[in-house]
Design a protein around this motif. Structure first.
Motif, PDB file in Angstrom:
ATOM      1  N   GLY A 223    -137.761  12.085  51.057  1.00  0.00           N
ATOM      2  CA  GLY A 223    -137.115  13.207  50.458  1.00  0.00           C
ATOM      3  C   GLY A 223    -137.794  13.546  49.341  1.00  0.00           C
ATOM      4  N   HIS A 228    -142.068  17.481  42.443  1.00  0.00           N
ATOM      5  CA  HIS A 228    -141.655  16.760  40.872  1.00  0.00           C
ATOM      6  C   HIS A 228    -142.025  15.451  40.715  1.00  0.00           C
ATOM      7  N   ASP A 246    -140.765  15.324  53.210  1.00  0.00           N
ATOM      8  CA  ASP A 246    -139.313  15.882  53.081  1.00  0.00           C
ATOM      9  C   ASP A 246    -139.076  16.582  54.534  1.00  0.00           C
TER      10      ASP A 246
HETATM   11  C1  LIG Z   1    -130.776  15.742  46.359  1.00  0.00           C
HETATM   12  S1  LIG Z   1    -131.977  16.106  47.494  1.00  0.00           S
HETATM   13  C2  LIG Z   1    -133.008  15.377  46.990  1.00  0.00           C
HETATM   14  C3  LIG Z   1    -134.947  15.281  46.096  1.00  0.00           C
HETATM   15  C4  LIG Z   1    -135.850  14.882  45.020  1.00  0.00           C
HETATM   16  N1  LIG Z   1    -135.901  13.411  45.752  1.00  0.00           N
HETATM   17  C5  LIG Z   1    -135.401  14.794  43.764  1.00  0.00           C
HETATM   18  O1  LIG Z   1    -134.656  13.871  43.491  1.00  0.00           O
HETATM   19  O2  LIG Z   1    -135.374  16.029  43.383  1.00  0.00           O
HETATM   20  C6  LIG Z   1    -131.980  15.356  48.846  1.00  0.00           C
HETATM   21  C7  LIG Z   1    -133.531  15.539  49.799  1.00  0.00           C
HETATM   22  O3  LIG Z   1    -133.517  15.672  50.795  1.00  0.00           O
HETATM   23  C8  LIG Z   1    -134.358  16.053  51.996  1.00  0.00           C
HETATM   24  N2  LIG Z   1    -133.490  15.857  53.049  1.00  0.00           N
HETATM   25  C9  LIG Z   1    -132.467  15.935  53.781  1.00  0.00           C
HETATM   26  N3  LIG Z   1    -132.540  15.824  54.797  1.00  0.00           N
HETATM   27  C10 LIG Z   1    -133.920  15.561  55.134  1.00  0.00           C
HETATM   28  C11 LIG Z   1    -133.918  14.549  56.496  1.00  0.00           C
HETATM   29  N4  LIG Z   1    -132.912  14.534  57.447  1.00  0.00           N
HETATM   30  N5  LIG Z   1    -135.066  14.076  57.194  1.00  0.00           N
HETATM   31  C12 LIG Z   1    -136.007  13.825  55.192  1.00  0.00           C
HETATM   32  N6  LIG Z   1    -135.332  14.459  54.441  1.00  0.00           N
HETATM   33  C13 LIG Z   1    -134.232  15.437  54.080  1.00  0.00           C
HETATM   34  C14 LIG Z   1    -133.421  17.695  51.370  1.00  0.00           C
HETATM   35  O4  LIG Z   1    -135.231  18.782  52.084  1.00  0.00           O
HETATM   36  C15 LIG Z   1    -133.878  17.095  49.670  1.00  0.00           C
HETATM   37  O5  LIG Z   1    -135.745  17.519  49.607  1.00  0.00           O
END
Ligand SMILES: C[S@@+](CC[C@H](N)C(=O)[O-])C[C@H]1O[C@@H](n2cnc3c(N)ncnc32)[C@H](O)[C@@H]1O
Length: 390
Positions: A223, A228, A246
């Motif tokens: 995810g 970054h 992701d």
């Molecule tokens: C709150 S963001 C956090 C992003 C990154 N880890 C950060 O801290 O900047 C949650 C991330 O989970 C990803 N996400 C949501 N559902 C997902 C899924 N079922 N499988 C993989 N990634 C997922 C989103 O696209 C997003 O990039």
């Protein structure tokens, strides 16, 4: 060097680790902040306190307006500029924009300052809202003051009786389903950019108080959004390699672009998929699985299933490293910010999402079948990290 004795082998120019004071100074600053905040509350008469609370969103509105209208960028580009000139450049109503900019100089907002001629410049906080600032918080300011405000209102009204998320009440769908619609590409990219803009201080805090299991480890950011965080890690550890996992749409757009922009595409690859399903075999060689702001997005059931999916592909001795706003481990002011984030999760994410205590995180790992005890890594930030060995 951190209390854990970890020094990243490389500190590249512009490293976010430079944003952090040494632990003793951090502790003193936090204690002073706690003291002055408590003194401010104690000396504020109840009617003033209530009026301040009722109108607190006005400050966000002013900050949002100055950012969205382009005034911040314009002042940043020109420096020492009259508000009428900014209005002319942006084709805005001078009287209204000048009053908005004046409000931006007020105590409590202070994004702008004026000189003796009444010309405007950015304060250090205002500078962080410039589009071109390397750690720009512009996308975060926009995201948090657009759809999210409707989700908050619904969370505070309808959700209390329905038990649905504020976002679903306001928009008819959960956050990811809504953002994944083809017509929402702009909002999705704004979200990825907002996450990136929140990363600078967190990545600095992680890099000084946590180290990968070995210098040439493969770190898989589950995810990982625009990538970054992985980019920050591989810049500090020149032999480190990364995979950003992701949603397919995210890795194909924001992640690929950001990794290329940050010059780390040769050491960081991407894998698209869903962590709510079995994970691809490509992740079985990861030495560390990193999850930032993932578990707080989901209810316990989904968290256990995400952790179980990782455990199913992870090799023995690898580490699961999760960074979130862990409750109950800091002073009152920091805890208050985390409680606010907990309500933000109630507004934006499916029921059950929210911030958890350290014991609750440890219990999630135990439920997912991890036998070794989780360890808490405190950081010089609102967030903390939990490390669990497979
Ligand atoms: C709150 S963001 C956090 C992003 C990154 N880890 C950060 O801290 O900047 C949650 C991330 O989970 C990803 N996400 C949501 N559902 C997902 C899924 N079922 N499988 C993989 N990634 C997922 C989103 O696209 C997003 O990039």
């Amino acid at each position: 060097t951190s209390p854990a004795g970890v020094t990243p082998p490389t500190t590249p120019p512009g490293s976010p680790t430079a944003l952090l004071p040494p632990w003793p100074i951090f502790r003193v600053a936090i204690a002073l902040n706690e003291f002055f905040e408590a003194a401010a509350v104690a000396t504020r008469p109840p009617p003033v306190q209530v009026k301040t609370l009722a109108t607190a969103y006005w400050q966000s509105e002013i900050s949002y307006s100055l950012t969205k209208s382009g005034a911040i960028d314009e002042v940043g580009a020109e420096g020492g500029v009259a508000c009428e000139d900014v209005a002319a450049k942006l084709k805005l109503v001078p009287d209204f924009l000048c009053r908005m900019m004046r409000a931006g100089t007020l105590s409590g907002i202070k994004l702008l300052s004026t000189d003796a001629q009444g010309k405007y410049s950015l304060t250090p906080a205002g500078d962080m809202l410039r589009s071109e600032h390397p750690g720009s918080l512009r996308s975060f300011m926009l995201m948090i003051n657009e759809e999210t405000t409707k989700a908050w209102r619904a969370a505070g009204t309808k959700s209390l009786s329905s038990g649905q998320s504020g976002f679903k009440e306001a928009f008819g769908k959960e956050w990811w389903a809504w953002h994944n619609e083809p017509s929402r590409a702009t909002q999705m990219r704004q979200f990825d950019a907002a996450m990136r803009s929140l990363n600078a201080d967190v990545s600095g805090a992680l890099l000084v108080d946590w180290a990968p299991p070995k210098e040439d480890a493969l770190v898989c950011d589950i995810g990982g959004g625009a990538g970054h965080m992985t980019a920050a890690m591989v810049k500090h550890y020149p032999k480190l390699k990364g995979i950003v996992f992701d949603q397919p749409k995210v890795v194909a757009s924001s992640t690929k672009e950001v990794l290329a922009e940050l010059g780390v595409s040769d050491r960081v690859s991407t894998v698209g998929g869903s962590f709510l399903e079995p994970l691809p075999a490509a992740l079985s060689s990861c030495d560390a699985f990193y999850l930032k702001f993932i578990l707080h997005d989901w209810a316990d059931e989904e968290c256990v299933s995400i952790l179980s999916a990782i455990k199913a592909v992870a090799k023995e001795g690898s580490r699961i490293v999760t960074t979130d706003f862990i409750l109950g481990v800091d002073g009152a002011n920091m805890e208050m910010s985390k409680r606010m984030m907990d309500i933000n999760m109630m507004a934006a994410n499916p029921p059950g999402a929210g911030e958890r205590t350290w014991e609750e995180y440890a219990a999630l790992f135990a439920r997912a079948g991890f036998a070794k005890p989780s360890q808490l890594v405190k950081m010089r930030d609102l967030v903390s990290t939990v490390v669990t060995e497979v």
